[in-house]
Design an enzyme around this catalytic site. Sequence first.
Site, PDB file in Angstrom:
ATOM      1  N   ASP A 160       0.988  -1.207  -0.029  1.00 22.71           N
ATOM      2  CA  ASP A 160      -0.038  -0.124  -0.019  1.00 22.71           C
ATOM      3  C   ASP A 160       0.927   1.090  -0.076  1.00 22.71           C
ATOM      4  O   ASP A 160       1.747   1.492  -0.966  1.00 22.71           O
ATOM      5  CB  ASP A 160      -1.210   0.061   1.252  1.00 22.71           C
ATOM      6  CG  ASP A 160      -2.113   0.842   1.197  1.00 22.71           C
ATOM      7  OD1 ASP A 160      -2.799   0.814   0.456  1.00 22.71           O
ATOM      8  OD2 ASP A 160      -1.916   1.874   1.966  1.00 22.71           O
ATOM      9  N   TYR A 180      -1.151  11.454   1.684  1.00 20.40           N
ATOM     10  CA  TYR A 180      -2.031  11.713   0.492  1.00 20.40           C
ATOM     11  C   TYR A 180      -1.867  13.253   0.173  1.00 20.40           C
ATOM     12  O   TYR A 180      -2.120  13.636  -0.872  1.00 20.40           O
ATOM     13  CB  TYR A 180      -3.337  11.470   0.596  1.00 20.40           C
ATOM     14  CG  TYR A 180      -3.609   9.838   0.920  1.00 20.40           C
ATOM     15  CD1 TYR A 180      -3.733   8.902  -0.108  1.00 20.40           C
ATOM     16  CD2 TYR A 180      -3.716   9.329   2.130  1.00 20.40           C
ATOM     17  CE1 TYR A 180      -4.044   7.647   0.087  1.00 20.40           C
ATOM     18  CE2 TYR A 180      -3.833   7.793   2.260  1.00 20.40           C
ATOM     19  CZ  TYR A 180      -4.047   7.038   1.337  1.00 20.40           C
ATOM     20  OH  TYR A 180      -4.305   5.755   1.318  1.00 20.40           O
ATOM     21  N   HIS A 237      -7.217  -6.370  -0.720  1.00 17.48           N
ATOM     22  CA  HIS A 237      -6.314  -5.400  -0.729  1.00 17.48           C
ATOM     23  C   HIS A 237      -5.249  -5.709   0.569  1.00 17.48           C
ATOM     24  O   HIS A 237      -3.992  -5.644   0.177  1.00 17.48           O
ATOM     25  CB  HIS A 237      -6.818  -4.110  -0.262  1.00 17.48           C
ATOM     26  CG  HIS A 237      -5.624  -3.189  -0.092  1.00 17.48           C
ATOM     27  ND1 HIS A 237      -4.989  -2.683  -1.306  1.00 17.48           N
ATOM     28  CD2 HIS A 237      -5.347  -2.183   0.700  1.00 17.48           C
ATOM     29  CE1 HIS A 237      -3.993  -1.769  -0.897  1.00 17.48           C
ATOM     30  NE2 HIS A 237      -4.491  -1.367   0.449  1.00 17.48           N
TER      31      HIS A 237
END
Length: 319
Positions: free
Chosen positions: A102, A233, A298
């Site tokens: 990730d 982010y 995921h």
Amino acid sequence: MEGIEHRRVEVNGIKMHIAEKGKEGPVVLFLHGFPELWYSWRHQIAALGSLGYRAVAPDLRGYGDTEAPSSISSYTGFHIVGDLVALIDLLGVDQVFLVAHDWGAIIGWYLCMFRPERIKAYVCLSVPFTRRNPKIRTVDGMRAAYGDDYYISRFQEPGKMEAQMAEVGTAYVMKSTLTTRKTGPPIFPKGEFGTGFNPDTPDKLPSWLTEDDLAYFVSKFEKTGFVGGLNYYRNLNLNWELMAPWNGVKIKVPVKFITGDLDIVYTSPKVKEYIHGGGFKEDVPNLEEVIVQKGVAHFNNQEAAEEISNHIYEFIKKF
């Protein structure tokens, strides 16, 4: 978690928490994603630490028991890679095997890009290398492709997503995120965190995630909140600017890539074409293997823990 030891070390101006098992042998450095911790690698640390490796998993900057600088701009790729290079130095080795998932995987690609001489080989989970588009900034490109309700678009405004997560509570955020099997790019309905991301949050946890596991994640994020992780982010566009000198670079480190066929990244538009159609291999010439796990979502390092540990071992023992 028998045999896993914990300590805090000084790296790059911050105190970093690391979990480790195994005193001797080559170092395997594990990098977690969002919203996770060193704990995401608990099974792999135990497995590799018992196979003659020195398994080391930090809480990355802003997470868990590692310090979290308050400034948003303290979370660029350069800062995180700086922490990790300092950690590798502190461990007293020239090179490590890198395993990452990730956001950890994105940082892993940066580390291979900036300091390839420090990485013997890289086992990358979920997030393939992303070729930099010199014409459009990262978040702008995502917003154009997926809209304003795409999760990365929604994460950009400081304070807003933190407030929405606080509204539904840390336990719900962690449970719904870790158990999601919704494919494709995560889109949130306007003004909320939860239901769009995982409309099928189960009452009962899946077999691979215990109540104790969930409680550990919740206890740490209740203390820190999610701001540290969200700040990664918020630096995507800044990273795009900072990475301009590496535009078009090839990753020369040997790589094995593993994803689940239900992974949110793998099932997003154009990703399969990039991975299987030659683009990935073009950018990463020493991409040796691509594994797609059937029926796995995921968080494959937790959901298919033993299989992932075996894949890591089979790859790194060659070097």
